[in-house]
Write a protein that holds these residues in place. Sequence first.
Motif, PDB file in Angstrom:
ATOM      1  N   GLU A 175       4.439  -4.719  17.327  1.00 42.70           N
ATOM      2  CA  GLU A 175       3.434  -5.812  16.669  1.00 42.70           C
ATOM      3  C   GLU A 175       2.421  -6.054  17.729  1.00 42.70           C
ATOM      4  N   ALA A 176       1.308  -6.165  17.063  1.00 44.45           N
ATOM      5  CA  ALA A 176      -0.305  -6.531  17.894  1.00 44.45           C
ATOM      6  C   ALA A 176      -0.051  -8.069  17.910  1.00 44.45           C
ATOM      7  N   ARG A 177       0.484  -8.776  18.890  1.00 49.77           N
ATOM      8  CA  ARG A 177       0.501  -9.977  18.969  1.00 49.77           C
ATOM      9  C   ARG A 177      -0.617 -10.883  19.320  1.00 49.77           C
ATOM     10  N   HIS A 178      -0.620 -12.089  19.033  1.00 50.67           N
ATOM     11  CA  HIS A 178      -2.014 -12.881  19.536  1.00 50.67           C
ATOM     12  C   HIS A 178      -1.822 -13.106  21.027  1.00 50.67           C
ATOM     13  N   PRO A 179      -2.910 -12.969  21.579  1.00 45.67           N
ATOM     14  CA  PRO A 179      -3.138 -13.032  23.324  1.00 45.67           C
ATOM     15  C   PRO A 179      -2.797 -14.420  23.727  1.00 45.67           C
ATOM     16  N   TRP A 180      -2.920 -15.310  22.782  1.00 45.80           N
ATOM     17  CA  TRP A 180      -2.533 -16.891  23.342  1.00 45.80           C
ATOM     18  C   TRP A 180      -1.083 -17.012  23.426  1.00 45.80           C
TER      19      TRP A 180
END
Length: 69
Positions: free
Chosen positions: A50-55
């Motif tokens: 999954e390409a997770r949100h960086p924050w």
Amino acid sequence: MTAIEQYLIDTWRASRLGEPMPPPPGRDDVAVLRSARTYAQFQAVLDGREARHPWRAALRRLAHPHGAR
């Protein structure tokens, strides 16, 4: 020699030789960080993750500094 001192020497040299001025130090730092983040997300998708949100990832690292989840 600091980056600012080198920049001043380079701008002086460029003005003496009639060459274009060099970019100021740090001008593209944010763009480089954004492209690195985008590349990491792209690699995650290619790897099937999954390409997770960086924050969210940064907050998780702050909340669990030793890798515990």
